[in-house]
Design an enzyme around this catalytic site. Structure first.
Site, PDB file in Angstrom:
ATOM      1  N   LYS A 172      10.336 -20.233  23.790  1.00 50.35           N
ATOM      2  CA  LYS A 172      11.171 -19.044  23.624  1.00 50.35           C
ATOM      3  C   LYS A 172      11.938 -18.819  24.905  1.00 50.35           C
ATOM      4  CE  LYS A 172       8.612 -16.681  20.053  1.00 50.35           C
ATOM      5  NZ  LYS A 172       9.629 -16.823  18.999  1.00 50.35           N
ATOM      6  N   ASP A 178       2.194 -21.812  17.070  1.00 52.71           N
ATOM      7  CA  ASP A 178       3.206 -21.222  16.200  1.00 52.71           C
ATOM      8  C   ASP A 178       4.197 -22.271  15.691  1.00 52.71           C
ATOM      9  OD1 ASP A 178       4.411 -18.989  14.957  1.00 52.71           O
ATOM     10  OD2 ASP A 178       5.908 -18.831  16.546  1.00 52.71           O
ATOM     11  N   LYS A 231       2.351 -19.278   6.752  1.00 51.85           N
ATOM     12  CA  LYS A 231       1.765 -19.795   7.985  1.00 51.85           C
ATOM     13  C   LYS A 231       1.390 -18.623   8.896  1.00 51.85           C
ATOM     14  CE  LYS A 231       5.084 -19.851  11.409  1.00 51.85           C
ATOM     15  NZ  LYS A 231       5.824 -20.375  12.499  1.00 51.85           N
ATOM     16  N   LYS A 257      14.297 -27.018   4.603  1.00 45.50           N
ATOM     17  CA  LYS A 257      15.659 -27.145   5.132  1.00 45.50           C
ATOM     18  C   LYS A 257      16.291 -28.458   4.699  1.00 45.50           C
ATOM     19  CE  LYS A 257      14.790 -24.449   9.326  1.00 45.50           C
ATOM     20  NZ  LYS A 257      15.720 -23.332   9.138  1.00 45.50           N
ATOM     21  N   GLU A 309      14.208 -21.774  21.146  1.00 43.23           N
ATOM     22  CA  GLU A 309      14.713 -20.469  20.723  1.00 43.23           C
ATOM     23  C   GLU A 309      15.277 -19.764  21.947  1.00 43.23           C
ATOM     24  OE1 GLU A 309      12.189 -18.415  17.436  1.00 43.23           O
ATOM     25  OE2 GLU A 309      10.805 -19.401  18.784  1.00 43.23           O
ATOM     26  N   HIS A 353       8.284 -23.550   6.296  1.00 37.32           N
ATOM     27  CA  HIS A 353       9.650 -23.377   5.786  1.00 37.32           C
ATOM     28  C   HIS A 353      10.621 -24.419   6.334  1.00 37.32           C
ATOM     29  CE1 HIS A 353      10.039 -20.916   9.465  1.00 37.32           C
ATOM     30  NE2 HIS A 353      11.289 -21.323   9.427  1.00 37.32           N
ATOM     31  N   HIS A 402       5.634 -27.059  12.296  1.00 34.45           N
ATOM     32  CA  HIS A 402       6.999 -27.593  12.188  1.00 34.45           C
ATOM     33  C   HIS A 402       7.181 -28.932  12.923  1.00 34.45           C
ATOM     34  CE1 HIS A 402       7.601 -23.667  10.678  1.00 34.45           C
ATOM     35  NE2 HIS A 402       7.867 -23.061  11.805  1.00 34.45           N
ATOM     36  N   ARG A 445       0.802  -1.231   0.000  1.00 36.82           N
ATOM     37  CA  ARG A 445       0.000   0.000   0.000  1.00 36.82           C
ATOM     38  C   ARG A 445       0.830   1.274   0.000  1.00 36.82           C
ATOM     39  NH1 ARG A 445      -2.963  -1.550   5.644  1.00 36.82           N
ATOM     40  NH2 ARG A 445      -1.090  -2.219   6.693  1.00 36.82           N
TER      41      ARG A 445
END
Ligand code: NAP
EC number: 1.1.1.49
Length: 510
Positions: free
Chosen positions: A362, A259, A172, A206, A240, A202, A264, A65
């Protein structure tokens, strides 16, 4: 051997070692000003061009935009490529790539903008020889997936004429639960046939994830022991070390399980546990993954077989980290899981009774993704118990990232006059065994979209089955108090350790 006069089946068959180069085509990226586009998609397009895998007239159209002209767009791509591309910048590649770069300004509900997009595609077909072949990459907020799909239909952009193709690439998360995923699938399939739809996970792009198939099915030594007679349990971890960064708006209300586990980790589990496909084509692979996801069994007691948790303040890499509820933009009463651990079973002959422990979080101790297949202890030991005190269980560990490779852990005699056996490991590291560097996942996936190769893209059934697994767990967490807690920089809540201790096992500390 065949004679020079006869047909040579080896020569006649397509040589899979030759690079696969996309035919005439273009890519339209919606949400091209976004984070994913700049950091991953634009660099991946350049890297493909640099490796000679895109056709000469390849075209890249950005849709967003902002009031940009083609030149502004080109500059943004240039800067993103310089900053994030994997391969060196080459002026001649860049000069060729910009011939096919265009920008279309508009919002997703702007009919005029979609008409301009149609005009741009027609112009590129003539100027660049793209042959009407375009993939539409929806790198946009998930709530905008339906409107973009419907606009593509309304403006005839999804129509394939004789000899040309149109494809949709969808980021996703694909839905928020089973019902929303089914609704989205219905919208998508009203416009696109199943073979035109490419849902991104994704992780499947890999190298290390594709290597699960090579390890299992190209070798003889693993598969005979890859079952309940030899395997004690499997641990699949995606940890993570970062917090939520600036993604509070996206993350809160979604959480770690939606998530990461829904897509995954369940895909990694499916590849680890599935039967050998009849061939390596997309239908055969999807059939086996679907079968194993359909056989997944939830813990009978969701309170004891799952854990959800949030990080509290702590230390990470020598720096103080705030707790999740103190992060900017997070509702202080949020119940969103930043850590999730789940114990699953698989109801089939190969895996009956073998637990698969999945965990993600996380602000954990280290950034690592791995699959550890942990074997039972030898049924009999001729050694003194003192000799094997330091012997753990044998394991095959597929290191997805970082330090990509495979480790086999087994017991070995410690040098010396006494018999003492201790764990050692044998390592395969991509960096040491191969001179070729691994392409980024998005390079592989974008190329596959342009080639129409859907091997590495989860299908409708897989996505819906994954939500069927997760929905009851999320519902249970919704109705059962607050998440457990763990200090930032640690390996998760004690409740997760206790979950494995009850089974006489413990989490790996990668
Ligand atoms: N970032 C990641 O690492 C990552 C990882 C996995 C998956 N994903 C998924 O990839 C997709 C994109 O993520 P992202 O992080 O790049 O998101 P983002 O930074 O928020 O970008 C969203 C893009 O959509 C555009 N947009 C939003 N609403 C629009 C509207 N009404 N009309 C036109 N354009 C509009 C934005 O344009 P403006 O610039 O004008 O706002 C921006 O270009 C999402 O589905 C996300 O879930 C992202």
């Amino acid at each position: 051997m065949t004679s020079v006069h006869g047909a040579n089946p080896l020569r006649d068959a397509a040589d899979r070692r030759l690079p696969r180069i996309a035919g005439p085509s273009g890519l339209v990226i919606f949400g091209v000003t976004g984070d994913l586009s700049r950091k991953k998609l634009m660099p991946a397009v350049y890297d493909l061009a640099n490796r000679g895998l895109l056709p000469p007239g390849f075209s890249l159209v950005g849709f967003a935009r902002r009031e940009w002209q083609d030149e502004d767009f080109t500059k943004v791509v240039h800067d993103a490529v310089k900053e994030h591309a994997r391969t060196p910048f080459r002026e001649e590649v860049w000069q060729q790539l910009i011939q096919g770069m265009r920008f279309v300004q508009g919002t997703f509900d702007d009919d005029d903008a979609f008409e301009r997009l149609r005009g741009t595609i027609e112009e590129l077909d003539k100027a660049q020889g793209t042959g009407g072949n375009f993939a539409f990459y929806l790198s946009v907020p998930p709530k905008s997936f339906p409107v973009v799909i419907q606009q593509l239909k309304k403006h005839g952009l999804a129509d394939q004429t004789e000899g040309s193709w149109r494809r949709a690439v969808i980021e996703k998360p694909f839905g928020h639960d089973l019902r929303s995923a089914e609704e989205l699938n219905a919208i998508v399939h009203e416009v696109f046939a199943p073979d035109q739809v490419f849902r991104i996970d994704h992780y499947l792009g890999k190298e290390t994830v594709q290597n699960i198939l090579a390890l299992r099915f190209a070798n003889q030594m693993f598969e005979p022991i890859w079952n309940r007679s030899f395997v004690d349990h499997v641990q699949i971890t995606m940890a993570e070390d970062i917090g939520i960064g600036g993604r509070a708006g996206y993350y809160d209300g979604i959480g770690a399980a939606r998530d990461v586990i829904q897509n995954h980790l369940l895909q990694l589990m499916a590849l680890t546990a599935m039967e050998e496909p009849a061939s390596f084509d997309a239908d055969a692979l999807a059939a086996e993954k679907t079968k194993v996801l359909g056989a997944v069994r939830l813990p009978r007691d969701l309170g004891r077989g799952t854990v959800f948790a949030q990080y509290t303040a702590g230390w990470q890499g020598g720096e103080k980290a705030v707790g999740y509820l103190q992060e900017e933009g997070i509702d202080p009463a949020s119940k969103t899981d930043t850590y999730a651990a789940i114990k699953l079973g698989i109801d089939n002959r190969r895996w009956a009774g073998v637990p698969f422990y999945l965990r993600t979080g996380k602000r954990l101790g280290r950034r690592v993704t791995e699959i550890a297949v942990v074997f039972q202890r030898a049924p009999h030991s001729p050694f003194d118990t003192t000799a094997t005190e330091e012997l753990g269980q044998n394991a095959v560990v597929i290191r997805v990232q970082p330090d990509e490779g495979v480790t086999v852990r087994f017991g070995s005699k410690v040098p010396g006059t006494s018999m003492e056996i201790r764990d050692v490991s044998m390592d395969f590291a991509y960096g040491e065994s191969f001179t070729e560097s691994s392409p980024e996942a998005y390079e592989r996936l974008i190329l596959d979209v342009l080639l129409g190769d859907s091997n590495l893209f989860p299908r409708t059934e897989e996505v819906e089955l994954s939500w069927k697994i997760l929905d009851p767990i999320e519902e249970h967490w919704d109705g059962h108090g607050r998440p457990a807690q763990y200090p930032a920089g640690t390996w998760g809540p004690v409740e997760a350790d206790e979950m494995l201790e009850r089974d006489g096992r413990s989490w790996r500390r990668p």
